[in-house]
Design a protein around this motif. Structure first.
Motif, PDB file in Angstrom:
ATOM      1  N   LEU A 115       0.839  -1.201   0.000  1.00 27.04           N
ATOM      2  CA  LEU A 115       0.000   0.000   0.000  1.00 27.04           C
ATOM      3  C   LEU A 115       0.873   1.250   0.000  1.00 27.04           C
ATOM      4  CD1 LEU A 115      -2.723   1.529   0.356  1.00 27.04           C
ATOM      5  CD2 LEU A 115      -2.414   1.228   2.829  1.00 27.04           C
ATOM      6  N   GLU A 227      -8.749   3.570  -1.878  1.00 24.55           N
ATOM      7  CA  GLU A 227      -7.738   3.163  -0.905  1.00 24.55           C
ATOM      8  C   GLU A 227      -8.269   3.238   0.525  1.00 24.55           C
ATOM      9  OE1 GLU A 227      -4.293   5.523  -1.762  1.00 24.55           O
ATOM     10  OE2 GLU A 227      -3.642   4.166  -3.367  1.00 24.55           O
ATOM     11  N   HIS A 229     -11.318   2.455   1.460  1.00 23.42           N
ATOM     12  CA  HIS A 229     -12.049   1.193   1.646  1.00 23.42           C
ATOM     13  C   HIS A 229     -11.066   0.033   1.850  1.00 23.42           C
ATOM     14  CE1 HIS A 229     -15.978   2.886   0.932  1.00 23.42           C
ATOM     15  NE2 HIS A 229     -15.633   3.356  -0.261  1.00 23.42           N
ATOM     16  N   ARG A 230      -9.972   0.053   1.091  1.00 26.68           N
ATOM     17  CA  ARG A 230      -8.980  -1.019   1.215  1.00 26.68           C
ATOM     18  C   ARG A 230      -8.320  -0.995   2.583  1.00 26.68           C
ATOM     19  NH1 ARG A 230      -6.093   0.352  -2.894  1.00 26.68           N
ATOM     20  NH2 ARG A 230      -7.335  -0.836  -4.379  1.00 26.68           N
ATOM     21  N   MET A 234      -8.245  -3.755   5.662  1.00 30.89           N
ATOM     22  CA  MET A 234      -6.982  -4.261   6.194  1.00 30.89           C
ATOM     23  C   MET A 234      -6.885  -4.090   7.699  1.00 30.89           C
ATOM     24  SD  MET A 234      -4.504  -2.694   3.216  1.00 30.89           S
ATOM     25  CE  MET A 234      -2.992  -3.025   4.111  1.00 30.89           C
TER      26      MET A 234
END
Length: 235
Positions: A115, A227, A229-230, A234
């Motif tokens: 990321l 990102e 949401h990602r 995580m």
């Protein structure tokens, strides 16, 4: 090369469909359809090819002179909101790069490291693109009466005035963290950082006037919302 090309040709998500569609429709009316007949009968008296502007639905096309076409073109001159957004977002991106640079030596999770790599790969060239935009569109000095008058463009934006920016203490804590502790803090701070960037982009879309800045802001909304949401998944 315009800003859209500087950003690797990625398509911007249209957040303000009404204003953007209106500008696009107006620009579409100015598509030049040069007369190409061998006898030159359709050329203007001064030898210049006429410009045919397609009419709206139900209307006939119009033939315009270059001067008329230039006047009909939408005015997307940068205003104070455009300049403020670009200057502030450069600083905002720089902090994201600072935070991401800590991940390779401190993060425990490979997804967090990847990321951070993606953030660096995306935001470093965006900084370059925004700097080029500023060089092409310098902001008027305060007090000159220009569209950006009343804003101090001689100094870097105040970090505290930008949403989502990490404090010096938070950056120090992130730098000291290692392993799983780093991962948790990085995701927490970067999520807030991205949310702030989306907020700033929304302000630019609401108050700005320049098409290139609008495309940049739309790109920020699209990429950083994904990102966010990602990162939440995580965490």
């Amino acid at each position: 090369m315009d800003m859209a090309k500087d950003l690797r040709g990625r398509k911007a998500l249209t957040v303000r469909p009404l204003r953007f569609a209106a500008a696009t429709a107006t620009a579409g009316l100015l598509l030049t359809l040069t007369a190409c007949q061998d006898d030159g009968a359709d050329r203007a008296d001064d030898g210049r090819a006429p410009i045919v502007a397609p009419g709206r639905p139900g209307e006939k096309s119009r033939t315009l002179t270059p001067e008329q076409a230039a006047k009909a073109k939408p005015d997307d001159s940068p205003n104070a909101a455009d300049h403020s957004y670009v200057q502030r977002m450069i600083e905002h991106h720089r902090q994201a790069l600072t935070m991401s640079a800590l991940a390779p030596e401190r993060a425990a999770s490979d997804p967090v490291k990847r990321l951070a790599e993606r953030i660096t790969a995306a935001q470093k060239p965006e900084i370059g693109a925004m700097q080029k935009w500023l060089s092409r569109h310098p902001a008027p000095a305060a007090g000159t009466g220009g569209p950006s008058a009343g804003h101090d463009h001689g100094h870097a934006p105040d970090h505290a005035s930008m949403p989502g920016m990490a404090t010096e203490q938070q950056l120090a804590e992130l730098s000291d963290a290692r392993g799983a502790d780093f991962d948790r803090l990085f995701l927490k701070l970067m999520t807030a950082h991205h949310e702030g960037a989306v907020t700033m982009a929304g302000e630019a879309l609401a108050g700005g006037n320049n098409v290139a800045v609008e495309e940049m802001a739309n790109e920020v909304v699209a990429t950083q919302s994904a990102e966010i949401h990602r990162m939440r998944a995580m965490g």
